[in-house]
Write an enzyme that holds these catalytic residues in place. Structure first.
Site, PDB file in Angstrom:
ATOM      1  N   CYS A   1      10.230   1.009   5.402  1.00 16.54           N
ATOM      2  CA  CYS A   1      10.992   2.248   5.215  1.00 16.54           C
ATOM      3  C   CYS A   1      11.151   2.596   3.732  1.00 16.54           C
ATOM      4  O   CYS A   1      10.781   1.836   2.851  1.00 16.54           O
ATOM      5  CB  CYS A   1      12.355   2.118   5.875  1.00 16.54           C
TER       6      CYS A   1
ATOM      7  N   ALA B   1      13.103   0.118   1.704  1.00 13.31           N
ATOM      8  CA  ALA B   1      12.288  -1.059   1.366  1.00 13.31           C
ATOM      9  C   ALA B   1      11.436  -0.776   0.125  1.00 13.31           C
ATOM     10  O   ALA B   1      11.287  -1.633  -0.744  1.00 13.31           O
ATOM     11  CB  ALA B   1      11.396  -1.445   2.546  1.00 13.31           C
TER      12      ALA B   1
ATOM     13  N   ARG C   1       9.976 -10.952  -0.346  1.00 14.97           N
ATOM     14  CA  ARG C   1       8.707 -10.503  -0.924  1.00 14.97           C
ATOM     15  C   ARG C   1       8.103 -11.537  -1.870  1.00 14.97           C
ATOM     16  O   ARG C   1       7.011 -11.377  -2.347  1.00 14.97           O
ATOM     17  CB  ARG C   1       8.969  -9.183  -1.636  1.00 14.97           C
TER      18      ARG C   1
ATOM     19  N   HIS D   1       9.206   4.403  -3.323  1.00 18.21           N
ATOM     20  CA  HIS D   1       8.625   4.174  -4.661  1.00 18.21           C
ATOM     21  C   HIS D   1       8.931   5.379  -5.553  1.00 18.21           C
ATOM     22  O   HIS D   1       9.331   5.230  -6.699  1.00 18.21           O
ATOM     23  CB  HIS D   1       7.098   4.029  -4.589  1.00 18.21           C
TER      24      HIS D   1
HETATM   25 FE1  CFM Z   1       1.691  -1.876  -4.620  1.00 16.59          FE
HETATM   26 FE2  CFM Z   1       0.853  -2.972  -2.612  1.00 16.59          FE
HETATM   27 FE3  CFM Z   1       3.300  -1.867  -2.719  1.00 16.59          FE
HETATM   28 FE4  CFM Z   1       2.698  -4.123  -4.127  1.00 16.59          FE
HETATM   29 FE5  CFM Z   1       3.741  -5.636  -2.064  1.00 16.59          FE
HETATM   30 FE6  CFM Z   1       1.876  -4.472  -0.612  1.00 16.59          FE
HETATM   31 FE7  CFM Z   1       4.289  -3.363  -0.654  1.00 16.59          FE
HETATM   32 MO1  CFM Z   1       3.874  -5.609   0.523  1.00 16.59          MO
HETATM   33  S1  CFM Z   1       0.671  -3.815  -4.504  1.00 16.59           S
HETATM   34  S2  CFM Z   1       3.798  -2.376  -4.647  1.00 16.59           S
HETATM   35  S3  CFM Z   1       3.619  -6.078  -4.206  1.00 16.59           S
HETATM   36  S4  CFM Z   1       1.414  -0.954  -2.679  1.00 16.59           S
HETATM   37  S5  CFM Z   1       2.350  -6.512  -0.835  1.00 16.59           S
HETATM   38  S6  CFM Z   1      -0.253  -3.768  -1.033  1.00 16.59           S
HETATM   39  S7  CFM Z   1       2.995  -3.554   0.918  1.00 16.59           S
HETATM   40  S8  CFM Z   1       5.444  -5.042  -1.020  1.00 16.59           S
HETATM   41  S9  CFM Z   1       4.964  -1.428  -1.312  1.00 16.59           S
HETATM   42  C1  HCA Z   2       7.971  -4.192   2.543  1.00 10.82           C
HETATM   43  C2  HCA Z   2       7.702  -5.513   1.886  1.00 10.82           C
HETATM   44  C3  HCA Z   2       6.421  -6.140   2.304  1.00 10.82           C
HETATM   45  C4  HCA Z   2       6.451  -6.619   3.736  1.00 10.82           C
HETATM   46  C5  HCA Z   2       5.387  -7.606   4.011  1.00 10.82           C
HETATM   47  C6  HCA Z   2       5.004  -7.938   5.393  1.00 10.82           C
HETATM   48  C7  HCA Z   2       6.175  -7.335   1.347  1.00 10.82           C
HETATM   49  O1  HCA Z   2       7.032  -3.458   2.881  1.00 10.82           O
HETATM   50  O2  HCA Z   2       9.107  -3.868   2.715  1.00 10.82           O
HETATM   51  O3  HCA Z   2       5.041  -7.094   6.309  1.00 10.82           O
HETATM   52  O4  HCA Z   2       4.582  -9.079   5.555  1.00 10.82           O
HETATM   53  O5  HCA Z   2       5.159  -7.373   0.714  1.00 10.82           O
HETATM   54  O6  HCA Z   2       7.016  -8.221   1.308  1.00 10.82           O
HETATM   55  O7  HCA Z   2       5.363  -5.228   2.137  1.00 10.82           O
END
Ligand code: CFM
Ligand code: HCA
Length: 543
Positions: free
Chosen positions: A62, A65, A96, A196
């Site tokens: 969401c 998150a 995370r 973001h």
């Molecule tokens: Fe960038 Fe990602 Fe993301 Fe990320 Fe992550 Fe991710 Fe995420 Mo999970 S590099 S910041 S550190 S888009 S692993 S592929 S989904 S938390 S929002």
């Molecule tokens: C997020 C965090 C997450 C979840 C990872 C997962 C992460 O999206 O809120 O589903 O295993 O990297 O911790 O992307």
């Protein structure tokens, strides 16, 4: 005719879509694309950043998150208070695996090991939660004396109309420290991506530019979109240090609020994860004149290429030589590890469905292992993350731009300082150097590969049954259902307790880990109850 693993990808797609009701199939078809790269580098159009069809089980998270968990969570010396019922704070508490080094801030503040929440109860939902939020800010201040406090709104906050921003302004005035809030209610936008954007706007509005001191260092950069999962940022910092490159700020792995405040003094923004942080880069360029480039430290070759790109930007022979020296020193160990593993990984087939950048970046490492990516997609990437720099997202259909208070950023006449002259920029560009480059996954994938946005659980099961890949990469929600099919799943979010995987040392870790996973014999012994006892098939059947 293009084939994918000896199958016709169009036929496979049609087979999967056939199970959906026509309206759902029409929608999913636009997000389920067979790749084809034209001679001009253009790829087919993919629909992305759109609302998930209700009823489909997806991978997404969401808005809260994306804002609290992803962008601001890794900053160690801000007290991040979740305003809401306790679950949101608890489940975004270090799950995370973003690491930090508290030694690197002089006061040693590290609040990441705590989970701060207003723990809203029925009473606050009915009568309002602002009073409790004020108390929480006061209590956090009294106990920890932090430099800054941030407040993150969960769904009920927006629904009941608590004004977190006015509470933050009032408490900022009262306590004399920086306090700011985020309207990042979970329901906003269509995924983490909206969060973001909200996080980037907030940090830019409340923090960036507060400290103009030019600190020491000859080649001063920011690393944007690197969150230190499993220690990735530590490895990248090690390489920068060795090359003599100074990292002013990281957004936001192993970061501190003071570094954000000072980050506009850097000479270059280097973006790892474009999806999560591009807004900060754009705003810093407009207001302060800091240019940005895309880098990637996932994969040894990609790391070397990114270091060379940074050196080329600064154009100093001393740095160019130093970078070459470091690459020459680091690569032999990586190449030896790769050569050792590669006979066992060559030709294995992977599928990657992760977030908004890793499903692309990790294809580099699999390429180094001689592995093929049959299919890949993002949870919440936008069209630019898929199609590359030539196709920019259409702002009108960009779900992030709805529901979000947009900032108007203008050039700061006093502090705007173009770090690079027009002539030098043109000279670099003429030699093939790219500024502001959107680096999408599709132009780099072979024709016939299946590129699937916002993959559903039904589609996951079908892909596995049809292709039986050697490895599936996704997150915790997908892990065990995939493993029950007898296919190993590597978490590319949390790294399954492993890492770092970035940089040179990270590549070595990754090679060994993948070798272990794709060559383990344990998966052959996995048989579902209905496979062992066919009479159960009817009971368990779902498709
Ligand atoms: Fe960038 Fe990602 Fe993301 Fe990320 Fe992550 Fe991710 Fe995420 Mo999970 S590099 S910041 S550190 S888009 S692993 S592929 S989904 S938390 S929002
Ligand atoms: C997020 C965090 C997450 C979840 C990872 C997962 C992460 O999206 O809120 O589903 O295993 O990297 O911790 O992307």
């Amino acid at each position: 005719k293009v084939t994918l693993d000896n199958l016709d990808p169009e036929e496979v797609k049609a087979r999967i879509m056939a199970k959906y009701p026509p309206k759902v199939a029409r929608k999913r078809s636009k997000q389920f694309v067979i790749n084809k790269v034209g001679e001009d580098g253009k790829t087919p159009v993919i629909n992305a950043n759109v609302r998930t069809v209700p009823g489909l089980m997806g991978q997404r998270g969401c808005c809260y998150a994306g804002c609290k968990g992803v962008v601001l969570g890794p900053t160690r010396d801000i007290i991040n208070i979740t305003h809401g019922p306790i679950g949101c704070g608890f489940y975004s508490w270090l799950t995370r695996r973003n690491q930090t080094d508290p030694e690197s801030t002089p006061d040693g503040h590290n609040f990441m090991t705590y989970c701060f929440s207003t723990d809203m109860q029925d009473e606050e939902i009915i009568f309002g939660g602002e009073k409790k939020l004020k108390q929480a800010i006061q209590e956090a201040y009294d106990n920890f004396k932090p430099k800054a406090i941030a407040v993150f709104s969960t769904c009920p906050v927006g629904l009941i109309g608590d004004d977190v921003h006015s509470v933050c302004r009032e408490m900022k005035e009262k306590l004399g420290i920086n306090i700011f809030g985020f309207s990042c209610e979970g329901y906003k936008g269509v995924s983490q991506s909206a969060g973001h954007h909200i996080a980037n706007n907030g940090i830019f509005k409340h923090v960036v530019g507060l400290d103009d001191t030019i600190k020491e260092g000859k080649y001063r950069i920011n690393l944007l979109g690197e969150y230190n999962i499993g220690g990735d940022a530590f490895e990248i910092e090690r390489i920068f240090d060795k090359c003599g490159i100074t990292q002013v700020a990281a957004y936001s792995g192993n970061s501190s609020i003071d570094a954000f405040a000072n980050s506009h003094t850097a000479d270059l923004n280097c973006i790892m994860c474009h999806r999560s942080i591009n807004y900060v880069a754009e705003m810093m360029e407009t207001k302060f004149g800091v240019p940005w480039i895309k880098v990637n430290f996932i994969g040894a070759e990609a790391t070397a290429k990114s270091l060379r790109k940074i050196a080329q930007y600064f154009g100093e022979q001393e740095l160019i030589d130093k970078v070459e020296e470091v690459i020459a020193e680091e690569l032999p160990e990586v190449e030896a590890a790769c050569a050792e593993v590669r006979p066992r990984t060559e030709g294995k087939r992977a599928m990657l469905f992760v977030g908004g950048s890793r499903a692309h970046h990790y294809q580099e490492l699999f390429g180094e292992l001689g592995m093929k990516t049959l299919s890949a997609g993002y949870e919440f990437g936008h069209r630019d993350d898929y199609e590359g720099r030539k196709v920019l997202p259409d702002i009108k259909v960009d779900a992030d731009s709805r529901n979000i208070e947009e900032l108007t950023i203008e050039k700061d006449p006093e502090r705007f300082n173009p770090r690079i002259s027009e002539e030098r920029k043109a000279e670099l560009e003429n030699s093939g150097f790219e500024f502001n480059d959107y680096d999408g996954m599709m132009p780099e994938m072979p024709d016939g590969a299946m590129v699937i946005d916002d993959l559903s659980q039904w589609e996951t099961d079908q892909l596995i049954k049809i292709f039986k890949p050697d490895l599936f990469c996704a997150g915790i929600k997908e892990k065990y259902t995939v493993q029950k099919h007898g296919i190993p799943l590597k978490q590319l979010h949390s790294y399954d307790y492993g890492g770092p995987y970035a940089g040179f040392k990270g590549a070595i870790n990754f090679y060994h880990e993948i070798d272990r996973m794709v060559n383990s014999r344990v998966w052959e012994y996995m048989k579902a109850p209905w496979d062992k006892n066919p009479e159960l098939a009817a009971t368990y059947a779902c498709d």
